[in-house]
Design an enzyme around this catalytic site. Structure first.
Site, PDB file in Angstrom:
ATOM      1  CE  LYS A 111      61.431  30.523  51.263  1.00  0.00           C
ATOM      2  NZ  LYS A 111      62.938  30.317  50.700  1.00  0.00           N
ATOM      3  CE  LYS A 194      75.475  21.462  53.144  1.00  0.00           C
ATOM      4  NZ  LYS A 194      73.690  22.224  52.654  1.00  0.00           N
ATOM      5  CE  LYS A 197      65.691  18.103  52.407  1.00  0.00           C
ATOM      6  NZ  LYS A 197      65.225  17.497  53.240  1.00  0.00           N
TER       7      LYS A 197
END
Ligand code: TRP
Length: 326
Positions: A111, A194, A197
């Site tokens: 992050k 996999k 989204k």
């Protein structure tokens, strides 16, 4: 009876990977365990300080979980921000969490790279909030993917440290749970292993039939088998993996044999797969639309979940305050 807890950030609709990889198992587990399923809306603030459509996203997950078969009477289905006790436990855990270990957390480092202008304390303490979610109900098992295992490891550290600091044996060590033999990993339609989204390769439970048809007809395939029983490339394995979940055993067998004797026509297989995915999603989609239009019912469900989660959370907070000495 074991306590199972799962949290999901409200970031979009559920896709087939979410369904077969987790939600289907939740539906099964809810009868054999004390289950808590919650929507982590507080966590969203670490990356989205102005959660513009947060209420809409929270509602969507509630709707989709209910449509998939989570029973709000049996399991406890709730929204994180409805249980402020979590925040009090978060504060207590933060007193015992060290800067160094929080900074070393892989998700924090990611992050920092992704949003260098908003490295807030909420991001740094994301793992203590997650630990509070888990420990507030003293969960035994937490179904998580690989990316969350470090957070769970930290939760165990915080639980043990709390116990040691106050000379108690209060918090249990929550274990990551991957459904063992029930784990089904749904691949993407683009040849990747996999469905996700963020990778843009997903079929959503809410997708309209025409959208599903288009997505499946576009799925990646190769030139076709040229030798009997030959090894399959990943994108073909993927189509069969999805087919195994949604189609009848006979259909699966038919195309499996066709592949092995080189008579397969991918166009036919995809057409069949599309119809079977549509047939699978149809009743879920119908329930979603029905539930989504009934705000009164949803409010009631949310209230029931909050009450049940409160009861468990209040007990923990009462005991923790006593242990600490308040
Ligand atoms: N961090 C989890 C994720 O991004 C979501 C989450 C928040 C969670 N609190 C939790 C998961 C507690 C399990 C238990 O997927």
């Amino acid at each position: 009876m074991e306590t199972v807890l799962s949290g999901i950030r409200p970031t979009g609709n559920l896709h087939l990977g979410n369904y077969f990889g987790a939600v289907k198992n939740f539906v099964k587990m809810q009868h054999e365990n004390r289950c808590f399923f919650f929507i982590a809306d507080y966590h969203s603030l670490t990356t989205h300080p102005h959660p513009d459509n947060l209420q809409q996203s929270v509602k969507q997950i509630l709707v989709e979980y209910l449509a998939c078969g989570i029973d709000p009477q049996t399991a406890t289905l709730y929204v994180q921000s409805d249980i402020p006790e979590t925040v009090e436990l978060y504060l207590f855990l933060n007193m015992n969490a060290y800067l160094g270990e929080l900074e070393r957390c892989a998700s924090f480092k990611d992050k920092v790279r992704q949003q260098p202008n908003n490295v807030n304390a909420g991001l740094l303490t994301y793992p203590t909030l997650m630990a509070a979610d888990i420990l507030i109900h003293n969960a035994d098992k937490v179904p998580v993917g690989k990316d969350q295992e470090q957070h769970l490891e930290m939760t165990r550290t915080f639980a043990n440290r709390f116990n040691k600091t106050y000379g108690v044996n209060y918090f249990k060590e929550p274990k990551a749970y991957n459904f063992n033999q029930d784990l089904i990993k749904i691949p993407g339609l683009d040849g990747s292993t996999k469905m996700g989204k963020s990778t843009g390769n997903a079929i959503y439970l809410i997708d309209e039939p025409e959208v599903i048809r288009k997505k499946i007809m576009k799925a990646k395939t190769d030139m076709g088998p040229t030798m009997e029983n030959q090894q399959r490339p990943q994108e073909i394995i993927n189509l069969f993996t999805i087919m195994e979940q949604v189609s009848s055993p006979d259909t699966f067998q038919y195309f499996n044999d066709a592949y092995n004797n080189c008579s397969i026509r991918y166009g036919d297989m995809k057409k069949q797969l599309a119809e079977d995915v549509i047939h699978f999603c149809e009743p879920i989609r119908a329930r979603m639309l029905e539930i989504a239009s009934n705000n009164e019912y949803l409010q009631k469900i949310r209230k029931i979940g909050a009450e049940k989660a409160h009861e468990s959370a209040q007990k923990t907070i009462r005991e923790v305050r006593k242990i600490i000495g308040f």
